[in-house]
Design an enzyme around this catalytic site. Structure first.
Site, mmCIF file in Angstrom:
data_model
loop_
_atom_site.group_PDB
_atom_site.id
_atom_site.type_symbol
_atom_site.label_atom_id
_atom_site.label_comp_id
_atom_site.label_asym_id
_atom_site.label_seq_id
_atom_site.Cartn_x
_atom_site.Cartn_y
_atom_site.Cartn_z
ATOM 1 N N CYS A 43 5.952 7.346 13.388
ATOM 2 C CA CYS A 43 5.815 7.130 11.940
ATOM 3 C C CYS A 43 6.338 8.327 11.154
ATOM 4 C CB CYS A 43 4.357 6.853 11.598
ATOM 5 S SG CYS A 43 4.085 6.680 9.831
ATOM 6 N N CYS A 48 8.133 5.189 9.630
ATOM 7 C CA CYS A 48 7.699 4.890 8.248
ATOM 8 C C CYS A 48 8.125 5.923 7.214
ATOM 9 C CB CYS A 48 6.172 4.806 8.171
ATOM 10 S SG CYS A 48 5.334 4.285 9.655
ATOM 11 N N LYS A 51 11.980 6.588 6.850
ATOM 12 C CA LYS A 51 12.514 5.297 6.393
ATOM 13 C C LYS A 51 12.227 5.085 4.909
ATOM 14 C CE LYS A 51 10.114 2.098 5.908
ATOM 15 N NZ LYS A 51 9.489 1.194 6.851
ATOM 16 N N TYR A 177 11.454 -6.364 10.907
ATOM 17 C CA TYR A 177 11.207 -5.306 9.920
ATOM 18 C C TYR A 177 12.381 -4.313 9.863
ATOM 19 C CZ TYR A 177 6.046 -6.000 9.689
ATOM 20 O OH TYR A 177 4.779 -6.461 9.498
ATOM 21 N N GLU A 181 14.984 -3.802 6.796
ATOM 22 C CA GLU A 181 14.852 -2.585 5.981
ATOM 23 C C GLU A 181 16.139 -1.758 6.008
ATOM 24 O OE1 GLU A 181 10.019 -2.031 6.023
ATOM 25 O OE2 GLU A 181 11.177 -0.785 7.389
ATOM 26 N N HIS A 435 -1.299 -6.907 -19.130
ATOM 27 C CA HIS A 435 -0.067 -7.484 -19.680
ATOM 28 C C HIS A 435 0.818 -6.405 -20.301
ATOM 29 C CE1 HIS A 435 2.378 -10.725 -21.180
ATOM 30 N NE2 HIS A 435 2.383 -10.168 -22.381
ATOM 31 N N GLU A 440 -0.075 -9.516 -12.924
ATOM 32 C CA GLU A 440 -0.981 -10.413 -13.666
ATOM 33 C C GLU A 440 -0.744 -11.875 -13.284
ATOM 34 O OE1 GLU A 440 -0.449 -10.883 -17.968
ATOM 35 O OE2 GLU A 440 1.600 -10.140 -17.772
#
Ligand code: NDP
Length: 451
Positions: A43, A48, A51, A177, A181, A435, A440
């Site tokens: 990682c 991760c 990346k 993945y 990516e 908003h 939302e």
């Protein structure tokens, strides 16, 4: 018990191993951890973190293009690959140092060498032999290379992070993945990208509607996605690579990346000698408490091939420390774990896909919204955002939440808490939105989509 016997010997200082070692030491255990490469594992070093830094780098092209509609103008900036790699390397080095201090501050002994099980309680590490009441296998996984002539000319994901130069053309094999990516990263940085997948639609396992939308968005960005093809040969021709596909076509590229899955790292650490069984896929077989077939040997993270995500390995580590050192046997709960594919746009999900919900529930209510985000009314970009909620009408429980669009991972993380807490559609309806935001939409959808 001998005087220098450890309570826990951890093999592998990746996300899971480091967390288990630190937490066990904090709970009062005597702990050592062995790592033959850099602290932090996949990682931190080749996964991760670097990346995600590259994902940020790739997004800047959109930001620059989009700014024109908001009134910005000026000389067109250029991208420098070496600057990105150098800055990324500096950050990874800093993180390696942080991992070292975290372990040292917790009182964990760090052994920087390969560890091998000599018997169920003895580990050989460099010139030392250490006995431990418990041993944890946290050796992670490594990229696989599908078999075809010339496959050794291709890169694996580890290599991408230290490429001397940015490939102008890259062909990426796989549709999971890593393939998605990196396809988006390289496209965003200006490379010409081909994505070659063996089945009909990328990202098997995710909600089909989002997969279709993402594949369309990637194509619209100029990524050449070819489905139902396999590589059958790779050759070097001068300074370029020629990739032959089984549909008779050929792709010429500067680099070819194999992103075809990862395999658990189990070889050469004495698992068989210690009585640790592997499953048919070569992963360490464990029970719900991460115990292997050998009584005092445990395993967590990618080496067990349960759900190969860093936060899952960390959660497995925490559960194990509760079991071993806090007198609270804890089984990891794999339900409602959110995940994201940091593509462009980003895809993120928690809970059941529509396909899984239809398979497992008598009825499913689907709420769907597909819209042009406010930002794109001025940026001129046509990329739509797609969000979906899946509800079990018998209980009103929200069983799945999915999003494809900017900030999807950040938004779905919050929704994961709602799903984990058993939120109903009525809870979503009673929530007042912020908003104007994309998020939302998750609390304003009132009309069920037609089946
Ligand atoms: P994935 O399992 O996600 O995808 C592997 C892809 O390669 C699939 O599309 C698969 O096809 C294809 N494939 C497998 N074998 C072959 C073959 N022999 N020939 C051609 N294609 C093949 O693995 P990745 O390598 O993308 O990533 C490894 C793991 O790392 C992931 O499972 C994930 O857990 C983790 N990860 C998580 C990330 C995140 O959280 N954002 C980012 C990167 C990795 P098929 O669909 O047919 O099986």
């Amino acid at each position: 018990m001998t005087s220098n016997e450890l309570d826990l010997f951890v093999i592998g200082a990746g996300s899971g191993g480091v967390r288990a070692a630190r937490m066990a030491a904090s709970a009062g255990a005597r702990v050592a951890i062995a790592e033959e490469r850099d602290l932090g594992g996949t990682c931190v070093n080749v996964g991760c973190i670097p990346k995600k830094l590259m994902v940020y780098a790739s997004h800047h092209r959109d930001e620059i293009e989009d700014s024109v509609g908001f009134g910005w103008s000026g000389p067109e900036p250029t991208f420098n690959w070496n600057t990105l790699i150098e800055n990324k390397d500096r950050e990874i080095l800093r993180l390696n140092g942080i991992y070292r201090s975290l372990l040292q501050d917790a009182g964990v002994e760090i052994l920087e060498s390969r560890a091998v099980l000599l018997d169920p309680n003895i580990v050989g590490c460099g010139s030392q032999e250490r006995s431990a009441r418990n041993i944890l296998i946290a050796t992670g996984g490594r990229p696989t290379r599908p078999e075809f002539p010339g496959n050794d000319l291709a890169l694996i994901s580890d290599d991408v992070f230290e490429l001397a130069e940015q490939p102008k053309r890259i062909a990426i094999l796989g549709g999971g993945y890593i393939a998605v990516e990196f396809a988006n990263i390289f496209e965003g940085l200006g490379s010409k990208v081909s994505l070659l997948y063996r089945r009909e639609l990328i990202l098997r396992g995710f909600d089909r509607e989002l997969r279709l939308e993402l594949e369309g968005a990637m194509r619209a960005r100029g990524i050449d996605i070819r489905n139902e093809v396999r590589a059958i040969g790779l050759q070097r021709r001068g300074g370029e690579l020629v990739l032959d596909l089984d549909d008779g076509s050929t792709i010429v590229a500067d680099q070819v990346l194999l992103a075809t899955g990862r395999t658990p790292s189990t070889s050469g650490i004495g698992l068989r000698r210690a009585g640790v069984e592997l499953d048919r896929e070569g992963a360490v077989r464990v029970d719900d408490y991460s115990r292997t077939s050998a009584a005092h040997i445990w395993a967590i993270g990618d080496v067990t091939n349960r759900m190969n995500l860093t936060p899952v390995a960390i959660a497995e580590a925490m559960a194990l420390v509760d079991t071993l050192f806090r007198d609270t046997p804890t089984a990891m709960n794999y339900r409602d774990i959110a995940t994201a594919v940091f593509g462009q746009p980003c895809l993120s999900s928690v809970g059941l896909t529509e396909e899984e919900a239809r398979d497992s529930l008598a009825e499913v209510d689907v709420y769907r919204s597909r819209f042009l985000p406010l930002r794109h009314t001025l940026s001129g970009r046509s990329e739509r955002t797609l969000i979906k909620l899946l509800v079990d009408p018998s209980s009103d429980r929200v069983v799945g939440a999915h999003m494809l669009g900017p900030d999807a991972a950040e938004i779905i993380q919050g929704l994961a808490i709602a799903l984990k807490s058993g939120a109903t559609k009525a809870h979503f309806d009673a929530t007042v939105g912020i908003h104007p935001t994309t998020a939302e939409e998750f609390v304003t959808m009132r009309t069920r989509a037609e089946p």
